[in-house]
Design a protein around this motif. Structure first.
Motif, PDB file in Angstrom:
ATOM      1  N   THR A  45       0.899  -1.011  -0.076  1.00  0.00           N
ATOM      2  CA  THR A  45      -0.131   0.036   0.126  1.00  0.00           C
ATOM      3  C   THR A  45       0.950   1.287  -0.022  1.00  0.00           C
ATOM      4  O   THR A  45       1.692   1.295   0.820  1.00  0.00           O
ATOM      5  CB  THR A  45      -1.014   0.057   1.192  1.00  0.00           C
ATOM      6  N   THR A  47       1.423   5.575  -0.233  1.00  0.00           N
ATOM      7  CA  THR A  47       0.810   6.813  -0.226  1.00  0.00           C
ATOM      8  C   THR A  47       1.876   7.691  -0.588  1.00  0.00           C
ATOM      9  O   THR A  47       3.014   7.608  -0.362  1.00  0.00           O
ATOM     10  CB  THR A  47       0.410   7.257   1.062  1.00  0.00           C
ATOM     11  N   CYS A  64       5.597   3.390   1.096  1.00  0.00           N
ATOM     12  CA  CYS A  64       5.043   2.130   0.976  1.00  0.00           C
ATOM     13  C   CYS A  64       5.064   1.197   2.049  1.00  0.00           C
ATOM     14  O   CYS A  64       6.260   0.956   2.664  1.00  0.00           O
ATOM     15  CB  CYS A  64       5.373   1.446  -0.164  1.00  0.00           C
ATOM     16  N   LYS A  66       4.026  -2.902   3.304  1.00  0.00           N
ATOM     17  CA  LYS A  66       3.721  -4.308   2.578  1.00  0.00           C
ATOM     18  C   LYS A  66       3.239  -5.122   4.056  1.00  0.00           C
ATOM     19  O   LYS A  66       4.274  -5.352   4.796  1.00  0.00           O
ATOM     20  CB  LYS A  66       4.714  -4.820   1.853  1.00  0.00           C
TER      21      LYS A  66
END
Length: 91
Positions: A45, A47, A64, A66
């Motif tokens: 993910t 941002t 990021c 994980k």
């Protein structure tokens, strides 16, 4: 010939800078913003990194994380590190 090539490159750079300034944009603003870039794939993910933060000053555009299953050796290593931190931080 080499000197002429360098002179032409310098003139081209000045012409590009003048064109950008004539359009009302600074040369730094010519780079695309982070918001317009697609997030990297395969890194969990992601941002956008907050402007002015430490990672952004070091050139990071994305943060990021994980998440997923943790293997037994990784879990043991994490547990050992946390236990060692508690032992050394005890009064």
């Amino acid at each position: 010939m080499k000197r002429a090539r360098h002179l032409l490159a310098a003139l081209a750079a000045l012409a590009l800078t003048a064109a950008l300034l004539a359009l009302g944009a600074s040369p730094a603003a010519a780079a695309p913003s982070v918001a317009s870039r697609a997030a990297p794939k395969g890194h969990g993910t992601c941002t956008a990194t907050a402007p002015g933060s430490g990672p952004a000053r070091q050139g990071a555009a994305w943060t990021c994380t994980k998440q997923g299953p943790v293997s037994a050796p990784e879990l043991a290593r994490i547990h050992a590190r946390l236990t060692a931190d508690r032992v050394t931080a005890a009064p």
